[in-house]
Design an enzyme around this catalytic site. Sequence first.
Site, mmCIF file in Angstrom:
data_model
loop_
_atom_site.group_PDB
_atom_site.id
_atom_site.type_symbol
_atom_site.label_atom_id
_atom_site.label_comp_id
_atom_site.label_asym_id
_atom_site.label_seq_id
_atom_site.Cartn_x
_atom_site.Cartn_y
_atom_site.Cartn_z
ATOM 1 N N HIS A 103 50.068 9.750 40.698
ATOM 2 C CA HIS A 103 49.032 10.743 41.003
ATOM 3 C C HIS A 103 47.650 10.267 40.574
ATOM 4 C CE1 HIS A 103 52.714 13.318 40.663
ATOM 5 N NE2 HIS A 103 52.232 13.720 41.810
ATOM 6 N N HIS A 131 40.170 11.633 38.272
ATOM 7 C CA HIS A 131 40.420 12.527 39.407
ATOM 8 C C HIS A 131 39.291 12.341 40.421
ATOM 9 C CE1 HIS A 131 43.553 14.835 37.240
ATOM 10 N NE2 HIS A 131 42.826 14.546 36.182
ATOM 11 N N HIS A 148 39.188 11.686 32.472
ATOM 12 C CA HIS A 148 39.749 12.450 31.367
ATOM 13 C C HIS A 148 40.184 11.497 30.266
ATOM 14 C CE1 HIS A 148 40.672 16.116 34.110
ATOM 15 N NE2 HIS A 148 39.431 16.113 33.662
ATOM 16 N N THR A 212 47.564 19.205 35.430
ATOM 17 C CA THR A 212 48.728 18.796 36.228
ATOM 18 C C THR A 212 49.959 19.498 35.660
ATOM 19 O OG1 THR A 212 49.117 16.885 34.783
ATOM 20 C CG2 THR A 212 47.791 16.508 36.762
#
Length: 267
Positions: A103, A131, A148, A212
């Site tokens: 991801h 992201h 992050h 998530t």
Amino acid sequence: MKKFALPAVLLLTPLLASCGASPAADDAATAGPPPGLGGEVHWSYDGAEGPAEWGHLSTDFEACSTGNAQSPIDLPAHADQKAAEQPTITSSPTVGESVDTGHTVQLVPESGASAVEWDGTEFTLAQTHFHVPSEHTVEGEATAAEFHLVHTAADGHTLVIGVLAEEGAENAAWQPFVEGAATPGTTDLPLDVAAMLPEDPTYEAYEGSLTTPPCTEGVQWVVYTTPVELSADQIAVLDKASHGHNARPTLPQAGRTPYEGTLALGE
Ligand SMILES: [Zn+2]
């Protein structure tokens, strides 16, 4: 007497957490999931396994739909409320390995990359990931990307530093991360957290969740209000590495009021 260096894999193994942290989080899935912890449950950012459905994909993910302190949120340009104390962050240059979780791509550093002293608790950097576009928005606007820096404490709590990124000049400090995102599995990537943070130390903080699955709450968020700049080429690399796009939409503020402070770099 000879000195022996520990193999990097031994140093890195406990740090393979996800966007937040617990080994239950899916990001561990492609990096070797602990069995039975929700690691095998597939989720995505679109359609039947997208963010609106995460809470229904596994009982482990219920907080994604039933939680009332979820992340990300929309932030104000300036928070009226000010922090009571000034936390500090210390860092020292180190190296890390890039890991594709399916991801996002994480940069998992060797120990000592950074430590945050927050309300009397020390949080140390477990991994950094990205992201595209940003998850937190400011006055409703997303930026090109968001990093992050996931810090964890000995008691299991998580503090995530959010660094927004917008298109501008090439960013040398983030370039090794970008290279690692392009080629997961790369080792010895230089990491200098102090150089990777925005120059303006102003942040907005609030309590939220992992962004998530399993969307665990009780996560301290510290989002810098000034973005760093990345070149269009650097953003393009992250975009390609994001498996399409990988930002959870914002969730209700639900009575939480972000407050403003500065995160001073200590020695
Ligand atoms: Zn994240």
